[in-house]
Write a protein that holds these residues in place. Sequence first.
Motif, mmCIF file in Angstrom:
data_model
loop_
_atom_site.group_PDB
_atom_site.id
_atom_site.type_symbol
_atom_site.label_atom_id
_atom_site.label_comp_id
_atom_site.label_asym_id
_atom_site.label_seq_id
_atom_site.Cartn_x
_atom_site.Cartn_y
_atom_site.Cartn_z
ATOM 1 N N ASP A 21 0.851 -1.195 0.000
ATOM 2 C CA ASP A 21 0.000 0.000 0.000
ATOM 3 C C ASP A 21 0.889 1.248 0.000
ATOM 4 O O ASP A 21 2.080 1.179 0.309
ATOM 5 C CB ASP A 21 -1.010 -0.027 1.151
ATOM 6 N N ALA A 23 1.302 3.793 1.909
ATOM 7 C CA ALA A 23 1.999 4.147 3.158
ATOM 8 C C ALA A 23 3.229 3.273 3.350
ATOM 9 O O ALA A 23 4.284 3.760 3.782
ATOM 10 C CB ALA A 23 1.059 4.016 4.353
ATOM 11 N N GLU A 24 3.128 1.989 3.021
ATOM 12 C CA GLU A 24 4.291 1.102 3.118
ATOM 13 C C GLU A 24 5.362 1.514 2.111
ATOM 14 O O GLU A 24 6.552 1.553 2.450
ATOM 15 C CB GLU A 24 3.889 -0.355 2.871
ATOM 16 N N ARG A 26 5.926 4.467 0.828
ATOM 17 C CA ARG A 26 6.539 5.720 1.291
ATOM 18 C C ARG A 26 7.497 5.452 2.454
ATOM 19 O O ARG A 26 8.605 5.988 2.490
ATOM 20 C CB ARG A 26 5.449 6.709 1.704
ATOM 21 N N TYR A 27 7.074 4.605 3.398
ATOM 22 C CA TYR A 27 7.918 4.310 4.558
ATOM 23 C C TYR A 27 9.182 3.566 4.131
ATOM 24 O O TYR A 27 10.266 3.834 4.645
ATOM 25 C CB TYR A 27 7.142 3.500 5.601
ATOM 26 N N TYR A 45 10.371 14.111 3.348
ATOM 27 C CA TYR A 45 9.279 13.324 3.907
ATOM 28 C C TYR A 45 8.479 13.998 5.021
ATOM 29 O O TYR A 45 7.403 13.519 5.359
ATOM 30 C CB TYR A 45 9.806 11.986 4.427
ATOM 31 N N GLU A 51 5.568 14.079 11.655
ATOM 32 C CA GLU A 51 6.465 13.302 10.786
ATOM 33 C C GLU A 51 7.912 13.702 11.006
ATOM 34 O O GLU A 51 8.801 12.853 10.955
ATOM 35 C CB GLU A 51 6.088 13.477 9.312
ATOM 36 N N CYS A 99 3.671 1.672 9.892
ATOM 37 C CA CYS A 99 3.578 1.737 8.426
ATOM 38 C C CYS A 99 3.852 0.399 7.754
ATOM 39 O O CYS A 99 3.471 0.208 6.600
ATOM 40 C CB CYS A 99 4.547 2.787 7.892
ATOM 41 N N SER A 101 2.867 -3.279 7.529
ATOM 42 C CA SER A 101 1.692 -4.038 7.972
ATOM 43 C C SER A 101 1.782 -5.523 7.682
ATOM 44 O O SER A 101 0.868 -6.273 8.025
ATOM 45 C CB SER A 101 0.430 -3.476 7.320
#
Length: 181
Positions: A21, A23-24, A26-27, A45, A51, A99, A101
């Motif tokens: 996803d 968020a993953e 980006r992290y 970021y 953040e 982030c 999962s």
Amino acid sequence: MGQDSTGEQLIAEMRVFAAFDPAEQRYIRRSLDIAFERHDPYERYARTSREAVSIRQQVMAYKDIAELRAAIPTHVDQNVDLFFGRLVRLTVFDLCEGCISKFDAYRFLYERMLGPGVRLWLPASFCAVAAMPKLAPERRARLLKSISEDDATASGWSSRRPQFVPTFVADKALVPQPPAH
């Protein structure tokens, strides 16, 4: 390894990353930028002050990452306590950020951040942290369900280096720019 198999591996790794996803994704990019000191993570970021605090904590958590890379045991009985303790501490930080999962995203990040030699240690560190009471029970359940029996019980792991290492792409790079006159 031939050219074709390297290209196939690259495409397969890109597909794995694309399945995470946003968020993953980006992290993972942020984590790799911090781990390899590629860019200013705050500028890239930090969208909010929260953040920025998270990035500062991650920079501190990753400060000894080069030492961790160098300490990966080549044998199961070699410096395991020191290495595994550090790996678990780093995993605690990353999983508690919320982030990551699933195991596949964790493995993807750590293979790139620490190298292929860490693969055999990842199921144990992931499960150790995913089972910690620090995480909410429903999060623990989701994380632990995300690791397959094959991953948890693998008798061996590939030593091939990852081919695809994602990086940040500025949004404006995706938007066609008008021609200069």
